[in-house]
Motif scaffolding. Structure first.
Motif, PDB file in Angstrom:
ATOM      1  N   PRO A  89       0.802  -1.234   0.000  1.00 19.18           N
ATOM      2  CA  PRO A  89       0.000   0.000   0.000  1.00 19.18           C
ATOM      3  C   PRO A  89       0.834   1.283   0.000  1.00 19.18           C
ATOM      4  O   PRO A  89       0.447   2.263  -0.616  1.00 19.18           O
ATOM      5  N   TYR A  90       1.966   1.257   0.695  1.00 22.04           N
ATOM      6  CA  TYR A  90       2.764   2.482   0.788  1.00 22.04           C
ATOM      7  C   TYR A  90       3.423   2.789  -0.539  1.00 22.04           C
ATOM      8  O   TYR A  90       3.417   3.915  -1.037  1.00 22.04           O
TER       9      TYR A  90
ATOM     10  N   TYR B 239       2.499   1.613  -3.425  1.00 27.20           N
ATOM     11  CA  TYR B 239       1.436   1.864  -4.398  1.00 27.20           C
ATOM     12  C   TYR B 239       0.915   3.296  -4.283  1.00 27.20           C
ATOM     13  O   TYR B 239       0.783   4.013  -5.281  1.00 27.20           O
ATOM     14  N   ALA B 240       0.648   3.743  -3.040  1.00 27.20           N
ATOM     15  CA  ALA B 240       0.108   5.097  -2.860  1.00 27.20           C
ATOM     16  C   ALA B 240       1.096   6.141  -3.376  1.00 27.20           C
ATOM     17  O   ALA B 240       0.705   7.137  -3.980  1.00 27.20           O
TER      18      ALA B 240
ATOM     19  N   ASP C 191      -6.428  -0.662  -5.779  1.00 25.25           N
ATOM     20  CA  ASP C 191      -7.536   0.089  -5.194  1.00 25.25           C
ATOM     21  C   ASP C 191      -7.331   1.575  -5.471  1.00 25.25           C
ATOM     22  O   ASP C 191      -6.938   2.346  -4.601  1.00 25.25           O
TER      23      ASP C 191
ATOM     24  N   GLY D 106      -9.524   4.069  -3.475  1.00 25.25           N
ATOM     25  CA  GLY D 106      -9.069   4.172  -2.086  1.00 25.25           C
ATOM     26  C   GLY D 106      -7.827   5.047  -1.978  1.00 25.25           C
ATOM     27  O   GLY D 106      -7.752   5.934  -1.128  1.00 25.25           O
ATOM     28  N   ALA D 107      -6.863   4.805  -2.847  1.00 33.52           N
ATOM     29  CA  ALA D 107      -5.619   5.569  -2.769  1.00 33.52           C
ATOM     30  C   ALA D 107      -5.880   7.029  -3.102  1.00 33.52           C
ATOM     31  O   ALA D 107      -5.359   7.936  -2.437  1.00 33.52           O
TER      32      ALA D 107
ATOM     33  N   SER E 279      -8.706   8.767  -2.789  1.00 27.40           N
ATOM     34  CA  SER E 279      -9.440   9.514  -1.777  1.00 27.40           C
ATOM     35  C   SER E 279      -8.557   9.745  -0.551  1.00 27.40           C
ATOM     36  O   SER E 279      -8.682  10.762   0.120  1.00 27.40           O
ATOM     37  N   PHE E 280      -7.606   8.830  -0.317  1.00 29.63           N
ATOM     38  CA  PHE E 280      -6.624   9.096   0.742  1.00 29.63           C
ATOM     39  C   PHE E 280      -5.774  10.313   0.378  1.00 29.63           C
ATOM     40  O   PHE E 280      -5.555  11.203   1.192  1.00 29.63           O
TER      41      PHE E 280
ATOM     42  N   GLU F 257      -6.553  12.684  -1.545  1.00 34.30           N
ATOM     43  CA  GLU F 257      -7.368  13.898  -1.539  1.00 34.30           C
ATOM     44  C   GLU F 257      -7.411  14.496  -0.139  1.00 34.30           C
ATOM     45  O   GLU F 257      -7.377  15.714   0.037  1.00 34.30           O
ATOM     46  N   GLU F 258      -7.456  13.621   0.883  1.00 35.05           N
ATOM     47  CA  GLU F 258      -7.467  14.124   2.257  1.00 35.05           C
ATOM     48  C   GLU F 258      -6.225  14.944   2.545  1.00 35.05           C
ATOM     49  O   GLU F 258      -6.237  15.874   3.324  1.00 35.05           O
ATOM     50  N   ASP F 259      -5.123  14.580   1.917  1.00 31.29           N
ATOM     51  CA  ASP F 259      -3.883  15.326   2.130  1.00 31.29           C
ATOM     52  C   ASP F 259      -3.753  16.505   1.169  1.00 31.29           C
ATOM     53  O   ASP F 259      -2.731  17.181   1.149  1.00 31.29           O
TER      54      ASP F 259
ATOM     55  N   ARG G 187      -7.303  16.513  -6.421  1.00 31.42           N
ATOM     56  CA  ARG G 187      -8.601  17.159  -6.295  1.00 31.42           C
ATOM     57  C   ARG G 187      -9.564  16.495  -7.269  1.00 31.42           C
ATOM     58  O   ARG G 187      -9.259  16.336  -8.448  1.00 31.42           O
TER      59      ARG G 187
END
Lengths: 381, 780
Positions: free
Chosen positions: B436-437, B439-440, B461, B464-465, B467-468, B470-472, B476
């Protein structure tokens, strides 16, 4: 197993970072208060036009700015019709380039009666970029000649990439980037050659409220997210003002390349070198004036010009007048050895050069020279 | 030399088999006939002319099969040993495609810059000799900016490395429009190197490459080449995300080869001390070199390489034939590129007869054929061993590989059990493209390269990645797409490799020379070129005047000394936080940040040749600290595993934990899809932080890449697999395949049989006794 997003979130919490507050979607265009003077120009795109009164000629000399390849395409580069010029500048979401950096604000200035009229397009959010690019392309009709400040290295490569990514074709036009000519004239005398610095030092103009270029990307990012940011007014003003100053500065720089004694703040050596490939008499006049005022680089350039003209005696006189450096001493030593057959004088000059020279390879070459001269003089080491 | 028979070759140098007791085992590998195929019927005549011009008038079967599969648009993975004509497997189909279409392009990926240069030389040779109109351009960190535009616009074959693709090419893809629009083939050489976390990164770079190419309408096929590993097709699939056709029958002929195991004689039978590996290897290499046999000697560290090369050159020096003596050169990382090139060239054209190398020469760098390889100490993996052994052997003529065992338990086990050694399959290589790290990080880079459309497919995913991210605020979501909405240049902050690129430059300051002679990565510099250390560079001795880590500068002075230096490095692990805890009846675990600190505190001065210790010095360098993530496996008395340990004597407990840790170290990478080198292991019979017996497993990448998190979720399976391996092994008292042999040194008083039994009891308690009782292997 936890979802990918949850795992990433947990890692972020552990690292002590917090997410920005989840950002609300931007309000629809109608609800936004556009920055000063802007009106809608299609979905997500804003436009305004600003007039800057300036005294500008009808024919422009772009020769000092245009690269050779563009010269042929633009007709006579020394008399380009004012109506063809498109002064332009972009504001972008990042300063390091790359495919993720976009242009969110574009300004194009045209010469009109009594001044420059600057049109600007601003996007409200990312998806409108294609519309902005299409407007920009419309400004660049086939006769247009681009004028920019550092556009060759920054704006055009970036915007060319943006066109590719929006599946549009960038209209290639002759491009006069005035940065290099301005550096030639003022880098040594004024230091910083940013457009703002020259605007103040060369044109004598001051800006009241402005925003540093490095802060501009974050203003757009906030503007797109929240729908407004009062700093966007400053950004738009900054961008329009840059284009107006660009026109004035281009005119002034062009004139100095026609009347080299017009200003006292230009670097005579660099200007003289530029002339030396075009007008030897003018080059000589500029360099002699610089040398007379104590500029050593003008002296060196003058010496080079004398050599090209086959006037070695004049060159000798200049070298002798220049403050001794390893270069002038070695050049004089060569002349003493080969032209005047005076190995003793050549040795003395080479010794003086060695005392000043610090580079290893050059020192070794000097030592070889001295050894040869000593042999000719019949002297041991 | 009797080139027909490997045995004859061996006998000529070392006497008839059995006459020298040091050679405890000699394995004869029979010659193999070549399997050939005619030039493919559709091969471009210009190519067949170019091949004939180089003396090639038919292909090996693997070359022909690769050509056919690649021509049909299938992805191909070719597995070939050294010197089997690997490059033609990809150069032929690529050149054919590029001749057929004047706009087609190909991308070649090599793991290092040095290999790129080699490949460019080879391609130029192929294209020039046939005057093929194919421009080959190298595009890497060393390419001057004046040549970059030409490489992009006119390079039909562009050679680069994954790092440059990641941070230079993909983020600037609009400049590469012509290249990507016509990208037909992607060649990935040395595929076996893309494993572990590094491989996970590269697999994601390839996802990005495919996506960018697709934007320009291109869907390239892949040709991958690998050295022999256990799972080439699987690794290729994980790397490129598509099936590949495996071409693994090797059509190249090979001459007979002998692999000899040399166990240096005991000099102190009581303590079990043997003659040093270095001394023994030097002696063997000297015999070979003096018999006119071109020899490569592999040693395990840079210092040993220099040391052994110096010994060889000292021994070969001859005042009477000053310029005609046999020349031996050291080859290792840290040499300047032009020095490396000169050595490679010298080996190819025969000016240099011997070379001493680290594993730097395992890779496909072209050094021509050598006749013998001496391997001083087991290189750590079977795949490595066979690559090193493969350096000896030309197409014609027998060759010899000699393994000189050190006194380490693993080396001693190998020489005592040649059947185990020769019967073993090479290791498998793994990567996890969905880490995951990792990949993100690459979703971030990919969003920068092109906005993501909703519903686009990219990795496990995407939603998922994104929208994660986007939080940071990195991306956008607007207008049905995800846009990069941050200022930075994401690939700049993401390194594909754990080793940092900030090198210390070594400057020779003797008498004001002020000349750069080499370079070294920062962590190694602290352990190798500290103040007063002896630095040997191609046989010249220098003493370090000052190591200035801050300015990445090390000043050295040339000086004759009679010793070398060896730092005593201490590594310790400090638990910083416990972020999550859990457990099973058998054990508990804690997940958190740890600080792994290694520091050279003092150094030994060791006299050349005799290797006696002639003094000590202090090292005053700040420790090298890495903060990373660790899973700590805890065995408190209340747990079933802890209860087993509590019953053992202190020595038995330490041995059982050490051997269980050894098993977990071997097994965990299978479940984590990582490389064994990505995981650090540190076991303690009483951990100072947790105050119970403990095995720490930590991520070797600074900051962690999710291995520790993934590990705690797989612990029940890992323990079960460890038990199966440890309990089910047919050996009597432990072998490298099960509980290992390393524990034997500190715990020599504990019999192996007992350790095996207690390890098994301990692991079955950890795995859950019930499962074991029901398991098919119970009672073994």
């Amino acid at each position: 197993m936890a979802s990918l997003k949850d795992r990433l979130r947990r890692a972020r919490e552990i690292a002590g970072a917090r997410a920005d507050a989840p950002c609300a979607p931007a309000p629809p265009s109608g609800d936004r208060a556009p920055p000063e003077g802007f009106e809608g120009n299609g979905p997500g795109l804003l436009r305004r036009e600003t007039f800057f009164p300036l005294e500008l000629p009808q024919a422009w000399n772009l020769e000092p700015f245009l690269p050779a390849a563009d010269l042929a395409a633009s007709g006579d580069p020394r008399a380009v019709e004012a109506g063809r010029l498109r002064f332009f500048d972009l504001e972008t979401t990042g300063l390091s380039g790359g495919a993720g950096t976009i242009a969110f604000l574009a300004a194009v200035g045209r010469v009109v009666e009594g001044g420059v009229s600057v049109r600007q397009w601003l996007i409200e959010d990312w998806p409108a970029e294609g519309a902005l690019l299409a407007e920009l392309a419309r400004e660049l009709d086939p006769e247009a000649v681009l004028v920019s400040y550092n556009g060759r290295s920054f704006d055009v490569p970036l915007v060319r990439g943006r066109f590719v990514m929006n599946r549009l074709r960038w209209p290639e036009r002759p491009h006069a980037d005035i940065l290099h000519a301005c550096r030639r004239l003022w880098r040594r005398t004024l230091g910083s050659c940013s457009l703002q610095a020259l605007e103040s030092a060369v044109l004598g103009a001051e800006r009241d409220a402005d925003i540093p270029g490095s802060e501009i990307p974050e203003v757009f990012i906030a503007f797109a997210r929240t729908g407004q940011d009062e700093r966007m007014d400053l950004v738009a003003r900054h961008n329009a003002r840059d284009v107006a100053s660009l026109a004035s500065l281009a005119l002034e720089a062009a004139r100095v390349h026609e009347e080299p004694f017009r200003r006292d703040d230009v670097d005579p050596a660099s200007l003289g070198l530029w002339f030396s490939r075009r007008d030897a008499a003018l080059a000589r006049a500029v360099l002699e004036r610089g040398f007379a005022r104590g500029d050593a680089r003008s002296g060196l350039a003058l010496a080079a010009l004398c050599r090209r003209e086959g006037n070695e005696d004049a060159r000798d006189a200049i070298l002798a007048k220049l403050a001794p450096t390893p270069f002038t001493l070695v050049e004089r030593a060569k002349r003493a050895e080969h032209a005047f057959r005076d190995p003793a004088a050549a040795l003395a000059l080479a010794e003086a050069a060695l005392a000043l020279e610090r580079r290893q390879t050059a020192r070794a070459a000097l030592e070889r020279r001295m050894e040869r001269l000593r042999r000719r003089l019949g002297r041991p080491d | 030399m009797d080139t027909d028979s490997a045995t004859g070759f061996f006998a000529k140098t070392f006497g008839p088999p059995g006459s020298d007791p040091r050679f405890v085992h000699v394995e004869s590998i029979p010659p193999r006939e070549g399997a050939y195929a005619a030039f493919p019927a559709d091969l471009d005549p210009r190519l067949s002319r170019a091949l004939r011009g180089r003396g090639i008038d038919r292909l090996y079967v693997h070359q022909a099969r690769s050509f056919e599969a690649a021509r049909a648009g299938r992805n191909v993975c070719v597995v070939t040993p050294t010197a089997s004509g690997k490059t033609l497997c990809y150069n032929l189909p690529v050149a054919q495609a590029l001749l057929e279409s004047s706009s087609a392009r190909a991308l070649y990926l090599f793991p290092t810059k040095a290999l790129s240069q080699d490949q460019q030389a080879e391609l130029n040779e192929l294209s020039l000799s046939g005057e093929l109109p194919i421009r080959v351009a190298t595009y890497d960190g060393d390419t001057p900016s004046s040549l970059r535009a030409a490489a992009r616009d006119t390079g039909r074959i562009v050679i680069t490395n994954p790092d440059m693709l990641h941070s230079g090419v993909l983020p600037n893809h609009p400049k590469w429009i012509k290249f990507f629009s016509d990208l037909r083939y992607v060649v990935i050489d040395e595929m076996h190197g893309y494993r572990g976390v590094f491989g996970s990164h590269v697999a994601n770079v390839i996802r990005r490459l495919r996506r960018v190419a697709a934007f320009y309408g291109a869907h390239p096929s892949f040709i991958l080449c690998s050295a022999t590993i256990g799972n080439p097709a699987e690794l290729a699939h994980r790397l490129i995300g598509e099936d590949v056709e495996l071409v693994d029958e090797n059509g190249a002929p090979s001459a007979p080869k002998l692999v000899a195991f040399c166990n240096p004689p005991l000099v102190d039978p009581v303590q079990g001390i043997r003659k040093s590996t270095a001394t023994e290897s030097v002696e063997l290499a000297l015999r070979l070199l003096r018999a006119g046999i071109k020899t490569i000697l592999f040693a395990r560290s840079r210092v040993r390489v220099e040391l052994i090369a110096s010994y060889l050159n000292d021994a070969l020096a001859n005042v009477w034939t000053e310029n005609e003596r046999i020349r031996v050169e050291p080859y290792r990382s840290g040499l300047l590129p032009n020095e490396r090139r000169a050595i490679e060239k010298g080996l190819r054209n025969g000016d240099i007869q011997g070379v001493v190398s680290t594993n730097a020469l395992e890779l496909g760098i072209d050094i021509g054929g050598l006749d013998a390889a001496v391997i001083a100490g087991f290189p750590g993996s079977f795949a490595s061993f066979w690559q090193q052994a493969g350096r000896a052997g030309r197409r014609a003529g027998a060759s010899l590989a000699v393994f000189v065992a050190s006194s380490s338990p693993l080396d001693q086990y190998i020489v005592a059990h040649p059947d185990y050694f020769f019967g073993r399959d090479p290791e498998s290589a793994r990567l996890d493209a969905d880490n995951p790290y990792v990949y993100a990080d690459h979703v971030k880079c990919a969003a920068f390269e092109l906005p993501f459309a909703e519903g686009e497919s990219f990795g496990p995913d995407l939603e998922g990645a994104l929208s994660f991210l986007e939080e940071d605020g990195h991306v956008r979501r607007t207008g049905g797409r995800w846009f990069w909405s941050s200022q930075g240049y994401p690939s700049e902050g993401i390194s594909l490799r754990s080793a940092t690129a900030d090198n210390v430059v070594i400057v020779d300051a003797t008498e004001g020379r002020d000349q750069v002679i080499g370079e070294m990565d920062r962590p190694s510099a602290k352990e190798l070129i500290f103040d007063d250390a002896v630095y040997i560079h191609r046989g010249r001795q220098f003493v370090v005047l000052k190591l200035d880590i801050e300015n990445r500068l090390c000043k050295v002075e040339e000086r004759e000394v009679n010793y070398y230096t060896d730092a005593v490095v201490k590594t310790d692990l400090k638990v910083l936080s416990a972020d999550a805890e859990g457990g099973e009846p058998g054990y508990a675990w804690s997940l958190g940040d740890v600080l792994v600190r290694s520091q050279a505190e003092k150094f030994k001065k060791i006299r050349f040749h005799t290797h006696e210790n002639v003094g000590y010095g202090e090292v005053h360098q700040a420790p090298e600290e890495t903060q990373t993530r660790a899973a700590s496996l805890l065995f408190p008395p209340g747990s079933a595993g802890g209860a087993v340990l509590a019953k053992l004597s202190e020595a038995e407990r330490a041995a059982a934990i050490a051997s269980a840790a050894n098993l977990v170290r071997q097994i965990a990478p299978v479940f984590l899809m990582c490389d064994p080198r990505d995981l650090g292991v540190s076991e303690r019979s009483r951990d100072p932080h947790f105050d119970v017996p403990c095995i720490h497993l930590y991520d070797r990448y600074p900051g962690g890449t999710g291995l520790a998190e993934a590990l705690v979720e797989r612990l029940p399976e890992i323990f079960a697999a460890a038990l199966e391996r440890g309990g089910g092994c047919a050996c009597e008292s432990g072998c490298p395949s099960c509980i290992g042999v390393d524990w034997q040194v500190p715990f020599a008083q504990v019999p192996g049989r007992a350790v095996k039994a207690s390890t098994r009891a301990f692991l079955s308690a950890c795995a859950g006794a019930k499962r074991v009782a029901d398991g098919p292997r119970a009672g073994n």
